[in-house]
Scaffold this active site. Structure first.
Site, PDB file in Angstrom:
ATOM      1  N   HIS A 150     -33.157 -82.515  26.577  1.00 55.25           N
ATOM      2  CA  HIS A 150     -32.155 -83.809  27.213  1.00 55.25           C
ATOM      3  C   HIS A 150     -32.376 -84.851  26.075  1.00 55.25           C
ATOM      4  CE1 HIS A 150     -33.000 -81.834  31.056  1.00 55.25           C
ATOM      5  NE2 HIS A 150     -34.079 -81.379  30.411  1.00 55.25           N
ATOM      6  N   SER A 153     -17.027 -98.878   5.238  1.00 63.51           N
ATOM      7  CA  SER A 153     -16.257 -99.717   6.084  1.00 63.51           C
ATOM      8  C   SER A 153     -15.300-100.667   5.470  1.00 63.51           C
ATOM      9  CB  SER A 153     -17.140-100.874   7.026  1.00 63.51           C
ATOM     10  OG  SER A 153     -16.559-101.615   7.550  1.00 63.51           O
ATOM     11  N   LYS A 186     -21.988-100.088   4.931  1.00 66.02           N
ATOM     12  CA  LYS A 186     -21.798 -99.040   5.749  1.00 66.02           C
ATOM     13  C   LYS A 186     -21.647 -97.614   4.942  1.00 66.02           C
ATOM     14  CE  LYS A 186     -20.807 -99.389  10.087  1.00 66.02           C
ATOM     15  NZ  LYS A 186     -21.542 -98.717  11.153  1.00 66.02           N
ATOM     16  N   GLU A 219     -17.470 -86.829  12.671  1.00 69.45           N
ATOM     17  CA  GLU A 219     -16.781 -87.337  13.619  1.00 69.45           C
ATOM     18  C   GLU A 219     -15.263 -86.649  13.814  1.00 69.45           C
ATOM     19  OE1 GLU A 219     -18.781 -91.677  13.920  1.00 69.45           O
ATOM     20  OE2 GLU A 219     -16.873 -91.250  12.759  1.00 69.45           O
TER      21      GLU A 219
END
Ligand code: ARG
Length: 486
Positions: free
Chosen positions: A150, A271, A277, A284
């Site tokens: 979980h 970024s 960043k 992804e």
């Protein structure tokens, strides 16, 4: 070229609509090899003359080095290649190339040849990726980390255990693809449009010239079934789902909140506006491209499901879904492998995370079980101890004897026993004592790693043999061609 009974030509817009010529660049070479095997068989069975086969083979050899004009009026690569052979060899010989076959057996032949090569490439990529998991595991048999259920800390474990889990999943992907190869590597050539031919061809001979293990016997099945395509893409969809899960773990673990791992710069993106960043875009995209492959599978299944038996042109549409599935999955595996090999593992942070919670609660309960107390009772005791520690903001081993006495009130258990167990149960002692087969205990790691290394080596041998069998068949085919055209 084929419009024998049709009076009018296709308009440009209709030609563009029906043409598969752009998708067919992926199968052009397979189409040439298939045609060479086919005409050799026609010659060996005295269906065409030596002069015919010589001219056709020579033209096909030349075409291997030519760039095709995709703006021609041909509807697909099969028509284009035949047109070019006729142009080079003349109608008298070239016009015989398409004897006793159809584009229907031809296209599915090309697809099978392409998929079997892609499966072999994928098996090698999978082995490399699995090897990367196992070699990382080798270095992290003592790297302590929390294991989650979980996404809440569950038990203490070691990083190698996590890595071997993914290696094992990928082994199953490998095994599935390895089996799919058997269903793919059968030749449909010579099945004709749907019902076979009256010309005395030898289908077994073309199959063996092209390195197939056998033939798809029934000519209706051979020309119109695409279950093997659905099987291949399904296997890849499962594989990509597995890679996507790994990507998700790594996205979470590379956050500043977790900081378990740091991706190498070459696998992150900046970024456009925030200079600090370091985004995990590549991971992804693995999740995103997995969605694309599931879409490809859906496209293929929905194409097949409503099709009447016998070739239907709808089948032309699934080719691009196959190519994109292969391309994405091969890249995804190469990238995941490289990410693993360049990953920085923050061992300190992983260990710190295990110390900040009550991960050894189950180990305490099990140590009490070893003293003869029923597990249900020890579960309650360990749970109450965690509750006290949580309330009083201290580690479990700092719970005093008065607090322990309250927990075991009404039982015959000695508070001293509990105290000694909570003081002697540590992360390290837990991992030493965790000896069940396949567990994250220290001892199991070495055994599992050695076992996986052996498995990788044995798959490498069989995969290489498969590849070599195809290479050998093509070499023999090429020798036959050269012998005739010399
Ligand atoms: N371009 C077609 C395909 O990709 C080849 C087969 C065409 N056959 C036919 N009977 N129209 O499927």
């Amino acid at each position: 070229m084929y419009r024998s009974r049709l009076v009018n030509d296709l308009s440009d817009i209709t030609l563009d609509y029906v043409s598969s010529i752009n998708d067919d660049s992926e199968i052009a070479l397979y189409d040439i090899l298939g045609s060479q095997a086919h005409v050799l068989m026609l010659y060996e069975n005295k269906i065409i003359t030596k002069n015919d086969v010589k001219k056709i083979l020579y033209s096909l050899e030349e075409l291997k080095n030519e760039k095709f004009d995709t703006l021609s009026s041909a509807e697909d690569i099969h028509e284009l290649i035949e047109t070019l052979v006729i142009k080079k060899a003349g109608m008298v010989s070239g016009g015989k190339m398409h004897t006793a076959r159809s584009r229907n057996d031809q296209v599915v032949l090309d697809i099978r040849m392409k998929i079997r090569d892609d499966i072999n490439i994928l098996c090698n990529c999978l082995l490399d990726t699995i090897e990367a998991f196992v070699s990382l595991a080798k270095n992290h048999q003592k790297t302590i980390m929390p294991l989650y259920t979980h996404l809440q800390q569950a038990q203490v474990g070691v990083f190698s255990h996590y890595l071997i889990a993914h290696a094992d999943v990928l082994f199953r992907d490998l095994d599935r693809l390895y089996t799919t190869f058997v269903h793919v590597n059968e030749s449909p050539l010579g099945a004709g449009p749907v019902g076979g031919t009256s010309i005395p061809i030898d289908r077994h001979s073309t199959a063996s010239m092209l390195g197939f293990d056998g033939i798809v016997e029934n000519s209706l099945d051979a020309t119109s079934s695409r279950d093997f395509v659905a099987e291949y893409v399904s296997m890849i969809a499962i594989l990509m789902t597995n890679l996507s899960k790994i990507a998700e773990d790594f996205v979470i673990w590379s956050t500043s909140e977790f900081s378990f791992i740091e991706l190498a710069d070459e696998f992150t993106s900046p970024s456009s506006v925030m200079p600090q960043k370091k985004n995990p875009d590549i991971l992804e995209l693995t999740r995103g491209k997995t969605a694309e492959i599931i879409g490809n599978l859906t496209a293929i299944l929905t194409t097949i499901k409503g099709l009447a038996s016998g070739y239907g042109r709808d089948l032309q549409q699934i080719k691009s879904s196959i190519w994109s599935t292969s391309k994405i999955s091969i890249s995804a595996l190469l990238i995941i492998k490289s990410i693993l090999l360049t990953l920085r593992v923050n061992e300190k942070q992983m260990k710190k995370a295990t110390e900040s919670s009550y991960l050894i609660a189950l180990d305490i309960a099990e140590n009490l079980v070893k003293k003869g107390i029923p597990f249900r009772t020890t579960h309650k005791i360990a749970g109450s101890l965690v509750q006290i520690a949580h309330e009083s903001k201290k580690p479990l081993n700092k719970i005093n004897i008065e607090e322990i006495s309250k927990v075991i009130k009404g039982t015959k258990i000695e508070p001293k026993l509990i105290q000694s167990i909570i003081q002697n149960t540590t992360i390290t002692s837990s991992l030493k004592e965790r000896k069940s087969f396949g567990s994250s205990g220290y001892e199991e790691q070495k055994r599992m790693i050695n076992d996986r290394i052996k498995k990788i080596n044995s798959y490498r041998i069989t995969t290489t043999k498969r590849q070599n069998d195809i290479i050998k068949a093509f070499e023999n085919l090429s020798n036959k061609v050269q012998f005739i055209i010399k």
